[in-house]
Design a protein around this motif. Structure first.
Motif: not given
Length: 342
Positions: A244, A254, A257-258, A341
């Motif tokens: 990322y 991000e 959240s996953d 992101v």
């Protein structure tokens, strides 16, 4: 073959501890040893048969050149036909240290060491066990990373043992490596320095000696690399890695959240604080501590692999300074599965 694990005692003279393994190397055997970057798999760098044993032990393609490790410039000088002035200056400035110089090879260097090419890669490691072992062997040591080809490089003797036990004569356990990413690899002419592989000697440091550029293969995945470890899939654990990149707070959001408890995470302290306490997490330190990230990266990937996670999410950093080397390795470990992101 039984592989002997030899624990080095830094409170005692090193020479008697490594002398038997210098003899093994002279006789064509293979010995893993610590450097300041990663553990190397040593063989007689002037013997084609030893190079072939290294390729076999690692499962490494024979067109992937090996770096010759020396004690100093005097030992390195006869191994190259030419020494451009910038190369001499770089050796004086950064040896011993994590810098590899690519130069036209001398006739005594076997083609088996150079991957069939006409250049040789040379460096003087800054680690007392490595230096003592080279002196004991009395020859330059061909020394790629001491792991199975394509795997994360080892920064501990235990990581070497997991990959190469039964394949080599001995592992010299000199403790964890301090830098954690492989050496910077460069080629020099009288006009410029070209970086083939980034490492702890950064572009900014090199630019003080001559105009410095990145090789095309570092900027274009389709280009043909010229340095060890850059041509094939490399640095990768058994499960997929996803890298990322982007603005740090957005990247952290991000990743969080996953979240899945089946995944592993290689992240900064700031991002880890937002993940559940039971998560499979390896923390390198503060988000800006790229040196700590480099030192712990390979061991973290291997630890998460051993924990049996399904995939690994890695948090990126800006690709400047040492971050250029870290991101280069993580991109290859991820197979260029990069999630930017915005």
């Amino acid at each position: 073959m039984k592989t002997e694990l030899v624990r080095i005692d830094y409170e005692r003279p090193l020479e008697p501890q490594v002398a038997p393994w210098g003899a093994v190397l002279r006789a064509g055997g293979l010995v893993a040893f610590p450097t300041e970057t990663v553990y190397g798999l040593g063989g007689n760098g002037l013997a084609a048969a030893a190079a072939e044993r290294i390729y076999a032990a690692k499962g490494r393609p024979s067109d992937n050149p090996l770096i010759l490790h020396v004690t100093d410039w005097e030992m390195a000088a006869p191994l190259a036909r030419e020494w451009p002035e910038p190369a001499r200056k770089l050796a004086a400035a950064f040896w011993p240290g994590p810098l590899t110089l690519v130069l036209p090879k001398a006739a005594q260097v076997p083609l088996a060491v150079t991957g069939g090419g006409d250049t040789v890669a040379l460096r003087a490691p800054d680690q007392p066990v490595a230096e003592a072992l080279i002196r004991a062997a009395g020859v330059p040591l061909a020394g790629p990373s001491a792991n199975r080809s394509g795997r994360p490089s080892p920064v501990t003797a235990e990581a070497v043992r997991r990959d190469l036990d039964g394949r080599i004569a001995a592992i010299l356990d000199g403790g964890p490596c301090t830098i954690g990413v492989e050496s910077t690899v460069v080629a020099c002419t009288d006009e410029r320095i070209t970086i083939y592989r980034p490492g702890a000697i950064t572009p900014e440091m090199l630019a003080e000696f001559a105009p410095t550029e990145l090789d095309a293969a570092l900027q274009d995945a389709a280009a043909i690399p010229k340095a060890p470890g850059m041509k094939y899939r490399h640095y990768a654990p058994k499960m997929p890695v996803y890298l990322y990149t982007g603005e740090p707070a957005a990247v952290a959001a991000e990743i969080v959240s996953d979240y899945s408890d089946e995944r592993g995470y290689f992240v900064s302290r700031e991002t880890a604080a937002q993940l559940p306490a039971q998560a499979h997490v390896r923390i390198w330190g503060a988000r800006t501590d790229v040196a700590a990230m480099a030192a712990s990266m390979y061991d973290s990937l291997l630890t998460l692999e051993n924990e049996g996670v399904s995939e690994i999410y890695a948090e990126g950093v800006p690709a400047t300074g040492l971050g250029l080397a870290v991101m280069n390795r993580l991109q290859k470990a991820a197979g260029y599965r990069i999630r930017e992101v915005l």
